[in-house]
Design a protein around this motif. Structure first.
Motif, PDB file in Angstrom:
ATOM      1  N   ASN A  78     -12.144  75.563 -28.254  1.00 36.86           N
ATOM      2  CA  ASN A  78     -11.989  74.992 -29.590  1.00 36.86           C
ATOM      3  C   ASN A  78     -10.660  75.387 -30.224  1.00 36.86           C
ATOM      4  OD1 ASN A  78     -14.584  73.510 -30.533  1.00 36.86           O
ATOM      5  ND2 ASN A  78     -15.257  75.219 -29.265  1.00 36.86           N
TER       6      ASN A  78
ATOM      7  N   GLN B 165     -17.998  73.337 -33.165  1.00 37.66           N
ATOM      8  CA  GLN B 165     -17.468  72.330 -32.254  1.00 37.66           C
ATOM      9  C   GLN B 165     -17.313  71.006 -33.002  1.00 37.66           C
ATOM     10  OE1 GLN B 165     -19.173  72.594 -28.240  1.00 37.66           O
ATOM     11  NE2 GLN B 165     -19.605  70.421 -28.482  1.00 37.66           N
TER      12      GLN B 165
ATOM     13  N   VAL C 239     -22.230  75.778 -29.663  1.00 38.16           N
ATOM     14  CA  VAL C 239     -21.614  74.726 -30.484  1.00 38.16           C
ATOM     15  C   VAL C 239     -21.082  75.260 -31.814  1.00 38.16           C
ATOM     16  CG1 VAL C 239     -22.920  72.837 -29.429  1.00 38.16           C
ATOM     17  CG2 VAL C 239     -23.860  74.013 -31.439  1.00 38.16           C
TER      18      VAL C 239
ATOM     19  N   PHE D 174     -15.895  79.617 -25.616  1.00 39.91           N
ATOM     20  CA  PHE D 174     -16.136  78.668 -26.703  1.00 39.91           C
ATOM     21  C   PHE D 174     -14.933  78.630 -27.651  1.00 39.91           C
ATOM     22  CE2 PHE D 174     -17.284  78.381 -31.215  1.00 39.91           C
ATOM     23  CZ  PHE D 174     -17.689  77.059 -31.285  1.00 39.91           C
TER      24      PHE D 174
END
Length: 143
Positions: free
Chosen positions: A21, A63, A43, A17
């Motif tokens: 990002n 996110q 997220v 993740f």
């Protein structure tokens, strides 16, 4: 969407993740990580490190397509429930966000030695960095 406490089994998904990002984050032995999923995809995520010092909130990332939905606020609130005293570093354009959540601007020179070293390294790369501190009412009453 709800907040989950990361386990070792979640570590690779969380690292992915952050990489997706464009954020560099790593875990140390006693870090606590909270994350939010949407349709089984991470997220939003935050890490709190507390190795023999005041808990240090870092790696707060949401996110892009989930920003402005209150996820960062929810993650910080979760951290505030878990820890009575928290330090974080953030760009000065996030001052309003942290002040609304009960943090105050803090003098970096008052940081514990290991966090002061970290702040100095980060601020050499980013001169807009500020130090913020959160003290719960119970923590501030005990001082």
């Amino acid at each position: 969407m709800h907040i989950q406490v990361a386990t070792k089994a979640d570590k690779s998904a969380i690292k992915r993740f952050y990489k997706n990002n464009r954020y560099s984050a790593s875990f140390m032995g006693d870090d606590q990580c909270f994350y939010i999923t949407h349709h089984e995809e991470i997220v939003a995520c935050v890490i709190v490190s507390y190795s023999k010092t005041t808990p240090f909130l870092h790696a707060l990332v949401v996110q892009q397509n989930q920003q402005k939905n209150g996820l960062a606020r929810q993650l910080v609130a979760q951290c505030q429930q878990q820890f009575t005293d928290i330090i974080c570093f953030a760009n000065n354009d996030l001052t309003e966000f942290y002040l609304k959540l009960g943090f105050v601007k803090s003098n970096a020179n008052r940081l514990p030695a290991n966090l002061l070293d970290r702040f100095q390294i980060y601020s050499n790369k980013n001169n807009l960095l500020q130090c913020y501190q959160y003290l719960s009412e119970s923590a501030s009453n005990n001082r």
